[in-house]
Design an enzyme around this catalytic site. Sequence first.
Site, mmCIF file in Angstrom:
data_model
loop_
_atom_site.group_PDB
_atom_site.id
_atom_site.type_symbol
_atom_site.label_atom_id
_atom_site.label_comp_id
_atom_site.label_asym_id
_atom_site.label_seq_id
_atom_site.Cartn_x
_atom_site.Cartn_y
_atom_site.Cartn_z
ATOM 1 N N SER A 212 0.857 -1.191 0.000
ATOM 2 C CA SER A 212 0.000 0.000 0.000
ATOM 3 C C SER A 212 0.884 1.228 0.000
ATOM 4 O O SER A 212 1.953 1.231 0.636
ATOM 5 C CB SER A 212 -0.879 0.021 1.246
ATOM 6 N N TYR B 5 -0.763 -0.639 10.601
ATOM 7 C CA TYR B 5 -0.953 -1.029 9.199
ATOM 8 C C TYR B 5 0.104 -0.407 8.290
ATOM 9 O O TYR B 5 0.767 -1.096 7.508
ATOM 10 C CB TYR B 5 -2.356 -0.638 8.721
#
Length: 238
Positions: A145, A161
Site C-alpha cells: 500500500s 498497518y
Amino acid sequence: MNDTKTALVTGANKGIGFAIAQGLGAIGYTVAVGARDDIKRKEAVERLRAAGIDAFGVALDVTSDDSVTAAVTAIEQTAGRLDVLVNNAGIAGRIDGGAQDPTTLDLDVVRTVLDTNVFGVVRVTNAMLPLLRRAPAPRIVNISSNMGSLTLQTGPILTAYASSKTMLNSLTTQYARQLSDTHIIVNACCPGYVATDFTGFNSPRTPDQGAAIAIHLATLPDDGPRGGFFDDDGVVPW
C-alpha cells in the site's frame, strides 16, 4: 510435467484477492484459492469455475506454520509446481481507542497486524520457494500500500498497518536481492483505494482495477523489473 501454469493467491476468497485470481484465471492460469474460511473458499472456487476458470481451494492461514506446510503439500499434489505467488492476505488491524495512534499505540495490535502482513508473507513465501523453483519463470507479487511509503505519507494515521506495509516493501527488496541470480522475480504493488469490505466499499475504484497491477507483475517477462514498488502509474516513491 504439464505446461499449465499455477498461481496461488492468498486471501483470495474476496475483494482484490478474488479479482486477482479471476484475472489470472482468465488468461489461462490454474488458480489456487488460498483462504482460511472453508465456506467462503468453496464459494470463491465455485464462482471462478462458473466463469470457466480452472480453480481449486487451498486451506491457508498465513499465521500458522502447520497450515502453510499443509498448503504446500496440497499444491504439490495438485499442480506439482507453482508459477506465481501473490501474497495478498492482509489485515488493517483494529483502530478503536486510539489503537493505531502512535502516541497511544496498542502493541498487541501491531503484533497481530505484523503476523499477517509481514510474517505471513515470509512464512508463505519461504514455504513455497521449492515449488516456485520448479517453474520456468516464477513470479512473486506482494500486495502492499502507498500508505507504507515514507515519501508519500498518505492516508489516515494507521500506525500498525502503515508500518507493516513499509516493512513489506523492505522485505520485497531483500528477497529480490537474494534471488537476483535466479528466475524468480519479486515485486510489490499498490492496488489503490478500492471498493471492498476492507474500505467499507467507500471508493469508486473496483477490485478489477485494483487487481490489474498485480496481474501485470505476475506475468512480467524475464527481463522485467525486480524489487520494485508499482501502481497503475508506474513506480511508487518509497
